[in-house]
Write a protein that holds these residues in place. Structure first.
Motif, PDB file in Angstrom:
ATOM      1  N   TRP A  27      37.977 -10.700  66.723  1.00 49.43           N
ATOM      2  CA  TRP A  27      36.832  -9.654  66.440  1.00 49.43           C
ATOM      3  C   TRP A  27      35.426 -10.358  66.737  1.00 49.43           C
ATOM      4  N   GLY A  28      35.418 -11.662  66.114  1.00 54.00           N
ATOM      5  CA  GLY A  28      34.143 -12.442  66.448  1.00 54.00           C
ATOM      6  C   GLY A  28      33.576 -12.648  67.956  1.00 54.00           C
ATOM      7  N   ALA A  29      34.739 -12.817  68.692  1.00 57.46           N
ATOM      8  CA  ALA A  29      34.408 -13.399  69.994  1.00 57.46           C
ATOM      9  C   ALA A  29      34.218 -11.803  70.858  1.00 57.46           C
ATOM     10  N   TYR A  30      34.739 -10.807  70.517  1.00 62.61           N
ATOM     11  CA  TYR A  30      34.472  -9.508  71.132  1.00 62.61           C
ATOM     12  C   TYR A  30      33.191  -8.997  70.598  1.00 62.61           C
ATOM     13  N   GLU A  31      32.680  -9.141  69.266  1.00 65.63           N
ATOM     14  CA  GLU A  31      31.589  -8.956  69.108  1.00 65.63           C
ATOM     15  C   GLU A  31      30.289  -9.774  69.786  1.00 65.63           C
ATOM     16  N   GLN A  32      30.443 -11.113  69.961  1.00 64.82           N
ATOM     17  CA  GLN A  32      29.528 -11.672  70.589  1.00 64.82           C
ATOM     18  C   GLN A  32      29.401 -11.060  72.044  1.00 64.82           C
ATOM     19  N   ALA A  33      30.617 -10.810  72.954  1.00 64.15           N
ATOM     20  CA  ALA A  33      30.611 -10.418  74.037  1.00 64.15           C
ATOM     21  C   ALA A  33      30.010  -9.026  74.200  1.00 64.15           C
ATOM     22  N   VAL A  34      30.116  -8.104  73.260  1.00 63.03           N
ATOM     23  CA  VAL A  34      29.301  -6.699  73.226  1.00 63.03           C
ATOM     24  C   VAL A  34      27.812  -7.097  73.102  1.00 63.03           C
ATOM     25  N   ASN A  35      27.422  -7.910  72.224  1.00 60.23           N
ATOM     26  CA  ASN A  35      26.187  -8.192  72.293  1.00 60.23           C
ATOM     27  C   ASN A  35      25.558  -8.693  73.423  1.00 60.23           C
ATOM     28  N   ASP A  36      26.233  -9.617  74.321  1.00 63.57           N
ATOM     29  CA  ASP A  36      25.569 -10.195  75.500  1.00 63.57           C
ATOM     30  C   ASP A  36      25.754  -9.064  76.452  1.00 63.57           C
ATOM     31  N   MET A  37      26.663  -7.995  76.707  1.00 67.19           N
ATOM     32  CA  MET A  37      27.088  -6.898  77.512  1.00 67.19           C
ATOM     33  C   MET A  37      25.719  -5.978  77.267  1.00 67.19           C
ATOM     34  N   VAL A  38      25.418  -5.585  76.068  1.00 60.83           N
ATOM     35  CA  VAL A  38      24.188  -4.561  75.905  1.00 60.83           C
ATOM     36  C   VAL A  38      22.970  -5.370  76.298  1.00 60.83           C
ATOM     37  N   GLU A  39      22.715  -6.617  75.963  1.00 62.77           N
ATOM     38  CA  GLU A  39      21.671  -7.099  76.169  1.00 62.77           C
ATOM     39  C   GLU A  39      21.255  -7.463  77.654  1.00 62.77           C
ATOM     40  N   ARG A  40      22.347  -7.500  78.581  1.00 59.94           N
ATOM     41  CA  ARG A  40      22.030  -8.056  79.761  1.00 59.94           C
ATOM     42  C   ARG A  40      22.366  -6.801  80.901  1.00 59.94           C
ATOM     43  N   THR A  41      22.849  -5.637  80.395  1.00 58.70           N
ATOM     44  CA  THR A  41      23.291  -4.483  81.227  1.00 58.70           C
ATOM     45  C   THR A  41      22.756  -3.134  80.797  1.00 58.70           C
ATOM     46  N   SER A  42      21.771  -3.183  79.508  1.00 58.23           N
ATOM     47  CA  SER A  42      21.279  -1.880  79.200  1.00 58.23           C
ATOM     48  C   SER A  42      20.023  -1.828  79.979  1.00 58.23           C
ATOM     49  N   THR A  43      19.952  -0.896  80.917  1.00 63.46           N
ATOM     50  CA  THR A  43      18.610  -0.835  81.750  1.00 63.46           C
ATOM     51  C   THR A  43      18.130   0.928  81.635  1.00 63.46           C
ATOM     52  N   THR A  44      16.828   0.944  82.235  1.00 65.14           N
ATOM     53  CA  THR A  44      16.071   2.251  81.848  1.00 65.14           C
ATOM     54  C   THR A  44      16.928   3.336  82.439  1.00 65.14           C
ATOM     55  N   ASP A  45      17.590   3.013  83.393  1.00 64.24           N
ATOM     56  CA  ASP A  45      18.358   4.452  84.081  1.00 64.24           C
ATOM     57  C   ASP A  45      19.912   4.454  83.847  1.00 64.24           C
ATOM     58  N   ALA A  46      20.259   3.530  83.124  1.00 60.97           N
ATOM     59  CA  ALA A  46      21.625   3.286  82.534  1.00 60.97           C
ATOM     60  C   ALA A  46      21.472   2.486  81.480  1.00 60.97           C
ATOM     61  N   PRO A  47      21.225   3.108  80.142  1.00 60.56           N
ATOM     62  CA  PRO A  47      21.048   2.252  78.953  1.00 60.56           C
ATOM     63  C   PRO A  47      22.481   2.658  77.988  1.00 60.56           C
ATOM     64  N   TRP A  48      22.912   1.772  77.206  1.00 60.05           N
ATOM     65  CA  TRP A  48      23.681   1.802  76.473  1.00 60.05           C
ATOM     66  C   TRP A  48      23.257   2.643  75.315  1.00 60.05           C
ATOM     67  N   ALA A 102      31.673 -16.187  66.047  1.00 63.24           N
ATOM     68  CA  ALA A 102      31.804 -15.074  65.104  1.00 63.24           C
ATOM     69  C   ALA A 102      30.530 -15.205  64.234  1.00 63.24           C
ATOM     70  N   SER A 103      30.031 -16.605  63.892  1.00 64.25           N
ATOM     71  CA  SER A 103      29.041 -16.763  63.231  1.00 64.25           C
ATOM     72  C   SER A 103      27.678 -16.428  63.608  1.00 64.25           C
ATOM     73  N   GLN A 104      27.536 -16.038  64.901  1.00 68.85           N
ATOM     74  CA  GLN A 104      26.508 -15.560  65.491  1.00 68.85           C
ATOM     75  C   GLN A 104      26.107 -14.085  65.166  1.00 68.85           C
ATOM     76  N   PRO A 105      24.681 -13.845  65.016  1.00 64.70           N
ATOM     77  CA  PRO A 105      24.334 -12.685  64.503  1.00 64.70           C
ATOM     78  C   PRO A 105      24.363 -11.744  65.946  1.00 64.70           C
ATOM     79  N   SER A 106      24.784 -10.230  65.781  1.00 62.72           N
ATOM     80  CA  SER A 106      24.700  -9.399  67.028  1.00 62.72           C
ATOM     81  C   SER A 106      24.107  -8.176  66.756  1.00 62.72           C
ATOM     82  N   ILE A 107      23.982  -7.406  67.977  1.00 61.76           N
ATOM     83  CA  ILE A 107      23.289  -6.241  67.888  1.00 61.76           C
ATOM     84  C   ILE A 107      23.920  -5.174  66.847  1.00 61.76           C
ATOM     85  N   LEU A 108      25.275  -5.404  66.863  1.00 55.43           N
ATOM     86  CA  LEU A 108      25.950  -4.436  66.174  1.00 55.43           C
ATOM     87  C   LEU A 108      25.855  -4.265  64.645  1.00 55.43           C
ATOM     88  N   SER A 109      25.384  -5.610  64.185  1.00 55.07           N
ATOM     89  CA  SER A 109      25.170  -5.810  62.731  1.00 55.07           C
ATOM     90  C   SER A 109      23.932  -5.036  62.053  1.00 55.07           C
TER      91      SER A 109
END
Length: 506
Positions: free
Chosen positions: A449-470, A259-266
């Motif tokens: 909430w904090g664990a999910y927010e970090q999971a979302v951050n990792d998900m977007v970071e690792r799976t947002s591609t040119t042809d399939a962006p988030w 939860a203490s880690q900053p995320s892209i959602l913030s």
């Protein structure tokens, strides 16, 4: 490579008959044990025409219980199959856990034939073989046992075998003009097959070259190899379970640290809004635009896949309803994803998503998706850390197959603040027709909430591609979110229709 399979090895009838009862009993016992196992067995047969592939598959169905065997052979792709990515039909036919799948003319057939007939170059063959390596590793990483048999004959032995089949009225139908054409190109087949086997024989999916001249010898080799491989795989799976249990026992969950880690959602501006007449005007404009583009995409055979993820009460359902209002009900399907069914749990986690890939020109809307592996399954501990970390690459590969086929993909994370979620939860509890939406699980997920927010951050970071962006959607305002989603889908369709469509080879 094939010289060792041209030695003329044989097994006498007496020796085979003496071995057969014990081996058959062992295979049947293993098959019964396999019914309770957490993995499937995938067996591929390829090789020289006339080398005994059909006969071996028939023998396996005869010796073992065919109720627990899935047998598939592939010819030219049908119209239904050509309208989907190439591997759709293979995913569709995979055996569930506890069963054996026997495959002939499978995912190796077209690359091999295309190389022999000079439709593709050597490097192009390697590229297609690399796709196969990824596919098989995806299955093996989830526990599948994969065995591949190349049934071999020398050119002289193949000619003798084809002539023998032609002389018998019961087997003459098996020999075609194409078989003789392939025989004339024997050297090219062998060269391409050698390259194929060298590229794709891996520890997780090895090739076994089987001399096919003597039916008893080839049968003994395949049956004995199958028995030993299943036995070893049981032991390996037990060892993996033991290690995973030990790791899980030593590991402590630390959602507070996450939860203490900053995320892209913030970084999102959650104050954005659109109201009243401006909202109605914008919604109508985007709906009309989407309707026009969707009809144009349908005429060109361009399919669309939309993925909706987000917090509980973020407005996914309402957004999907406004979006589908612009479409014809005959041409779209909304797939709500919940906990997997018993049938789905018996397959690889991606199987249930592959089966919903639509035909050309259709729209598929996933209300939650394959990203559950790196979200809820990660946070709640429903899979191992190794599995969810591996899933990023598997998901990117899956989506690339869809977009390479020409499917337009949009992925949305609908984001709301914790305060907005609480307000919506409370409001749901006061409205009779919305009470059913609020569950104990929603409240429990909120605590993570904090664990999910970090999971979302990792998900977007690792799976947002040119042809399939988030696309991250600021959804504190439902109006703003709905317009942004519809505009994004329309923009994606507009961009896709401006490009020439990709055609898939049969």
């Amino acid at each position: 490579m094939f010289e060792a399979a041209e030695l003329g090895r044989k097994i006498s009838r007496e020796d085979f008959d003496a071995m057969a009862p014990g081996l058959r009993t062992e295979l049947l016992a293993l098959q019964q044990q396999l019914r309770e196992a957490d993995f499937p067995v995938v067996v591929l047969f390829a090789g020289v025409d006339g080398a005994g592939k059909n006969e071996t598959v028939n023998l396996l169905n005869e010796w073992m219980d065919p109720r627990w065997i899935v047998t598939r052979a592939y010819g030219p792709s049908s119209d239904e199959e050509r309208e989907r990515p190439e591997y759709w039909r293979y995913w569709r036919d995979l055996p569930p856990k506890g069963k054996v799948g026997l495959f002939m003319s499978s995912w190796y057939h077209h690359p091999l034939i295309d190389r022999v007939t000079d439709k593709i170059s050597g490097p192009e063959l390697d590229e297609r073989l690399e796709r196969i390596v990824h596919f098989e590793k995806t299955l093996a990483d989830e526990g599948a046992l994969i065995l591949k048999f190349w049934m071999h004959l020398s050119q002289k032995a193949q000619k003798k075998r084809l002539k023998s089949l032609e002389k018998d009225e019961l087997t003459a139908w098996q020999v075609t003009k194409q078989d003789w054409q392939h025989w004339e190109m024997y050297d090219k087949f062998v060269a391409a097959a050698e390259r194929m086997i060298m590229h794709t024989s891996k520890g997780h999916a090895p090739w076994q070259i089987v001399e096919g001249a003597d039916p008893r010898y080839r049968s003994a080799v395949v049956l004995q190899t199958l028995k030993e491989a299943i036995t070893k795989h049981f032991a390996a799976r037990d060892a993996v379970k033991k290690v995973n249990a030990e790791i899980k026992g030593k590991k402590s969950d630390q959602p507070g640290a996450l939860a203490s880690q900053p995320s892209i959602l913030s970084s999102l501006d959650m104050t954005q809004d659109i109201e009243g007449a401006e909202y109605n005007q914008a919604l109508q404009e985007q709906r009309a635009r989407l309707a026009h583009l969707y009809h144009a995409a349908k005429e060109k055979g361009v399919s669309t896949a939309l993925v909706f993820e987000g917090w509980d009460a973020a407005g996914k359902g309402g957004t999907i309803r406004r979006l589908t209002n612009a479409l014809n009900a005959r041409d779209y399907q909304v797939i709500p994803i919940a906990a997997p069914t018993e049938e789905e749990r018996a397959q690889h986690y991606l199987w249930r998503f592959w089966r919903h890939i639509a035909r050309a020109g259709r729209v598929t809307v996933f209300d939650r998706s394959w990203y559950g592996r790196v979200l809820v399954e990660r946070v709640e501990g429903f899979c191992t850390e190794e599995a969810w970390r591996r899933a990023y690459g598997e998901i990117v590969d899956f989506e690339k197959q869809l977009t390479d086929h020409g499917i337009v993909m949009c992925k949305f994370w609908l984001h709301i603040t914790a305060e907005e979620q609480l307000a919506r939860f409370n409001a749901r509890g006061e409205i009779e027709y919305k009470k059913w939406k609020l569950t104990d699980e929603d409240w429990r997920n909120r605590e993570q909430w904090g664990a999910y927010e970090q999971a979302v951050n990792d998900m977007v970071e690792r799976t947002s591609t040119t042809d399939a962006p988030w696309t991250l959607v600021e959804a504190n305002s439902k109006n703003f979110a709905r317009v942004k989603v519809m505009r994004t889908v329309a923009d994606a369709l507009e961009a896709a229709l401006g490009k020439p469509g990709k055609k898939k080879k049969d």
